[in-house]
Enzyme design. Structure first.
Site, mmCIF file in Angstrom:
data_model
loop_
_atom_site.group_PDB
_atom_site.id
_atom_site.type_symbol
_atom_site.label_atom_id
_atom_site.label_comp_id
_atom_site.label_asym_id
_atom_site.label_seq_id
_atom_site.Cartn_x
_atom_site.Cartn_y
_atom_site.Cartn_z
ATOM 1 N N GLN A 1 -5.181 -1.918 9.559
ATOM 2 C CA GLN A 1 -5.006 -3.195 8.862
ATOM 3 C C GLN A 1 -5.699 -4.323 9.625
ATOM 4 O O GLN A 1 -5.475 -4.510 10.816
ATOM 5 C CB GLN A 1 -3.503 -3.497 8.686
ATOM 6 N N LYS B 1 0.853 -1.200 0.000
ATOM 7 C CA LYS B 1 0.000 0.000 0.000
ATOM 8 C C LYS B 1 0.883 1.242 0.000
ATOM 9 O O LYS B 1 0.622 2.209 -0.728
ATOM 10 C CB LYS B 1 -0.942 -0.028 1.212
ATOM 11 N N ASP C 1 -11.000 2.620 4.166
ATOM 12 C CA ASP C 1 -11.403 1.225 3.979
ATOM 13 C C ASP C 1 -12.925 1.100 3.846
ATOM 14 O O ASP C 1 -13.434 0.042 3.483
ATOM 15 C CB ASP C 1 -10.936 0.382 5.181
#
Ligand code: NDP
Length: 302
Positions: free
Chosen positions: A113, A69, A136
């Site tokens: 994460q 990322k 997200d």
């Protein structure tokens, strides 16, 4: 075979092979999207747009995902920082860190994460993310906006599937899409995205209690495998010419495999994602897209 029904060799050689399906190449589209984002950043005079990731613990795949990322964020001209906490971090430590990032005006996107170590309360951490920074798209606020059709950030993997369908001009309006999997990470938001006005698919969500899965999938123009069950989607799930999108990732003795049994369906499907190289790279590209969207929601001119 009876002698009279044998096909002469010269005719066999002229018979067309089953047409190869269109490969929905997620690596090529990710690279294109990274270039487009870099060009948009340059055209806007390189404003500071920052993605922050929060990584707790030693999960190997999570470290790899986060590294990637940051690599692609840099390639797109975005700033990024990785906040790492040990596997023993307390709930308070994680919440303090996320709270600081949420309050920092120099941070535009925050990604926690997944999965967090089991002793941590994931939902309590996610609740600290402002919807404008939730790149997200997993918070109640973001998912609520998606349900209501309001502007907001949508989960990266479903958005990646949508971008693949758009880029490769796979028709969705009036088409039947079956999504195998109903999680809030993939299946449910994807069904919402596909059935939004403008995309206009008729979306069906299937799950482990669906009784007629093969028949249901065979009725679909688009099948998305998001169950995490290795190669569960085969020829009996595939109507000729259908589009098959593989989201699943299963770690097996023979390596990482998807939900779709590629070799079995490639002679039947009209279009298919490779695995790897399909939806995985698109998840990263859409994280970058979401970071740009987050920045604009926070007043950055892009
Ligand atoms: P979850 O485990 O949360 O959800 C899996 C879903 O699949 C559930 O709804 C489950 O049904 C359903 N399911 C399980 N077995 C079957 C079956 N035999 N038939 C039909 N449905 C079934 O997983 P996630 O949604 O988080 O992830 C799905 C997969 O996608 C995983 O392999 C994950 O690793 C991968 N993934 C890939 C990404 C990418 O970038 N390509 C990104 C994120 C995830 P039920 O609800 O009834 O239990």
């Amino acid at each position: 075979m009876a002698r009279g029904r044998m096909v002469p060799a010269r005719i066999v050689s002229r018979m067309p092979a089953a047409a190869d399906p269109l490969i929905l190449d997620g690596i090529a589209l990710r690279d294109l999207m990274v270039k487009q984002i870099a060009a948009r950043m340059a055209a806007a005079g390189h404003p500071e747009v920052c993605l922050a990731t929060v990584l707790v613990g030693d999960d190997g795949p999570s470290h790899t995902y986060v590294r990637n990322k940051h690599k692609f964020a840099a390639a797109a001209g975005l700033q990024s920082k990785n906040e790492v906490l040990p596997a023993t971090a307390s709930q308070t430590q994680v919440e303090d860190l996320v709270g600081r990032l949420a309050a920092d005006p120099a941070v535009h996107g925050i990604l926690v994460q997944q999965p967090l170590p089991a002793h941590l309360d994931n939902d309590a951490v996610l609740h600290l993310l402002p919807a404008e920074k939730d790149v997200d798209g997993l918070t109640t606020g973001s998912l609520g906006r998606l349900v209501r059709g309001e502007t907001g950030l949508v989960p990266c993997t479903p958005l990646g599937v949508l971008r693949l369908l758009e880029h490769y001009k796979i028709p969705t309006a009036g088409r039947h899409a079956v999504i195998v999997g109903r999680s809030t990470l993939v299946g449910t938001p994807l069904a919402l995205l596909l059935s939004r006005k403008g995309v206009d698919a008729t979306a069906t969500i299937a799950h482990s209690r669906t009784s007629n899965l093969a028949e249901l999938c065979r009725s679909a123009d688009i099948v998305v495998g998001a169950s995490g069950q290795a190669r569960m989607i085969g020829a009996e799930h595939c109507k000729p010419g259908a589009t098959l999108i593989d989201v699943g990732i299963s770690r097996t003795e023979s390596g990482i495999v998807g939900d779709v049994d590629f070799d079995t369906v490639k002679g039947i499907a009209g279009a298919i994602t490779p695995m790897p190289g399909g939806t995985g790279p698109m998840t990263i590209a859409c994280l970058l897209e979401n970071t740009l969207t987050a920045a604009t929601l926070q007043g950055v001119h892009l």
